[in-house]
Design a protein around this motif. Sequence first.
Motif, PDB file in Angstrom:
ATOM      1  N   THR A  61       0.818  -1.216   0.000  1.00 28.05           N
ATOM      2  CA  THR A  61       0.000   0.000   0.000  1.00 28.05           C
ATOM      3  C   THR A  61       0.852   1.267   0.000  1.00 28.05           C
ATOM      4  OG1 THR A  61      -0.186   0.214   2.416  1.00 28.05           O
ATOM      5  CG2 THR A  61      -1.760  -1.246   1.320  1.00 28.05           C
ATOM      6  N   ASP A  62       2.167   1.109   0.112  1.00 27.97           N
ATOM      7  CA  ASP A  62       3.095   2.252   0.185  1.00 27.97           C
ATOM      8  C   ASP A  62       3.704   2.481  -1.200  1.00 27.97           C
ATOM      9  OD1 ASP A  62       5.192   4.043   0.585  1.00 27.97           O
ATOM     10  OD2 ASP A  62       5.733   3.194   2.542  1.00 27.97           O
ATOM     11  N   ARG A  63       3.155   3.424  -1.942  1.00 23.98           N
ATOM     12  CA  ARG A  63       3.578   3.620  -3.327  1.00 23.98           C
ATOM     13  C   ARG A  63       5.043   4.083  -3.428  1.00 23.98           C
ATOM     14  NH1 ARG A  63      -0.260   3.664  -7.205  1.00 23.98           N
ATOM     15  NH2 ARG A  63       0.939   5.122  -8.489  1.00 23.98           N
ATOM     16  N   ASP A  65     -12.024  -0.651   4.191  1.00 25.10           N
ATOM     17  CA  ASP A  65     -10.887   0.066   3.626  1.00 25.10           C
ATOM     18  C   ASP A  65      -9.595  -0.743   3.705  1.00 25.10           C
ATOM     19  OD1 ASP A  65     -12.477   2.216   2.979  1.00 25.10           O
ATOM     20  OD2 ASP A  65     -11.893   3.437   4.709  1.00 25.10           O
ATOM     21  N   MET A  66      -9.379  -1.450   4.811  1.00 19.30           N
ATOM     22  CA  MET A  66      -8.135  -2.209   4.969  1.00 19.30           C
ATOM     23  C   MET A  66      -8.010  -3.290   3.902  1.00 19.30           C
ATOM     24  SD  MET A  66      -7.729  -2.639   9.114  1.00 19.30           S
ATOM     25  CE  MET A  66      -6.215  -3.585   8.932  1.00 19.30           C
ATOM     26  N   ASP A 125      -7.545  -1.724   0.395  1.00 22.10           N
ATOM     27  CA  ASP A 125      -6.211  -1.148   0.229  1.00 22.10           C
ATOM     28  C   ASP A 125      -5.160  -2.211  -0.078  1.00 22.10           C
ATOM     29  OD1 ASP A 125      -7.061   1.427   0.548  1.00 22.10           O
ATOM     30  OD2 ASP A 125      -6.325   1.661   2.599  1.00 22.10           O
ATOM     31  N   LYS A 149      -6.027  -2.343  -4.140  1.00 20.95           N
ATOM     32  CA  LYS A 149      -5.128  -1.244  -4.481  1.00 20.95           C
ATOM     33  C   LYS A 149      -3.675  -1.685  -4.471  1.00 20.95           C
ATOM     34  CE  LYS A 149      -4.222   3.643  -3.558  1.00 20.95           C
ATOM     35  NZ  LYS A 149      -4.528   4.807  -2.682  1.00 20.95           N
ATOM     36  N   GLY A 150      -3.333  -2.614  -3.574  1.00 24.05           N
ATOM     37  CA  GLY A 150      -1.965  -3.128  -3.546  1.00 24.05           C
ATOM     38  C   GLY A 150      -1.583  -3.804  -4.851  1.00 24.05           C
ATOM     39  N   ASN A 194      -1.095  -1.043  -7.348  1.00 23.35           N
ATOM     40  CA  ASN A 194       0.166  -0.343  -7.119  1.00 23.35           C
ATOM     41  C   ASN A 194       1.350  -1.097  -7.727  1.00 23.35           C
ATOM     42  OD1 ASN A 194      -1.114   1.689  -5.663  1.00 23.35           O
ATOM     43  ND2 ASN A 194      -0.634   0.793  -3.664  1.00 23.35           N
ATOM     44  N   THR A 202     -12.716  -7.524  -3.655  1.00 24.87           N
ATOM     45  CA  THR A 202     -11.323  -7.398  -4.095  1.00 24.87           C
ATOM     46  C   THR A 202     -10.923  -8.536  -5.014  1.00 24.87           C
ATOM     47  OG1 THR A 202     -10.432  -8.569  -2.142  1.00 24.87           O
ATOM     48  CG2 THR A 202     -10.651  -6.176  -1.998  1.00 24.87           C
TER      49      THR A 202
END
Length: 239
Positions: free
Chosen positions: A55-57, A98-99, A102, A106-107, A110, A148
Amino acid sequence: MRLQGKVAIVTGGAQGIGRAISETFEREGAKVIAVDMQEATFNSENIKGYALNVTDRNAIVEFFNWAVAEYGKIDILVNNAGITRDGLIHKMTEEMWDMVIDVNLKGVFNMTQVIGPQMMTQGQGSIINIASVVGEYGNVGQTNYAATKAGVIGMAKTWAKEFSRKGAAVRVNSVAPGYVNTEMMKTVPDKVLDPIRAKTMLGRLGEPQEIANACLFLASDEASFITGHNLSVNGGLRL
């Protein structure tokens, strides 16, 4: 060896299905970077553990730059990292939703947004999204997880179209496991698992190695004419 000379990245690669994938790829000749929330150790110099939060781009870009500098290329990406935060829809909090979105959705976005273009530049590559039978059929108490896993199937089909543009042989597929005997599953009581076994045509849970074998096939040149496909590996389970 089916992956001789290949460089593979496996997210969630430190345990469970991800570890089985990492070790299988290594046995088949690949150099593997197994990324996870905590750096893992392996009994092979050809598997490198790397601590990374999908999750950390900014951290992903830093990791990508290191990987390309270290290995010169990236041939395979397995988007396996995922979490669950289960609850019926009327009890599911926004934080639970959200967790999972994400990390699981989203991971995957990313990692692929950063690495996919590199594969297009190289002219080849294989991306595999780990989905779930829950993403195909739904499941009570897993609105967030099902969303997801259905999403990563849809993204794989979309990316198969996008990354093959301009003649690049970048294949994108997904694998949808059923219920698998991971460490997490061993904590689930038989009264919960027995009905699942009963609904499975082969009458048992899967093994991590069986999911890894499916990923190995899709990552290898044996699957060179397969893209945009979702491979169900669930023993005939119907939820």
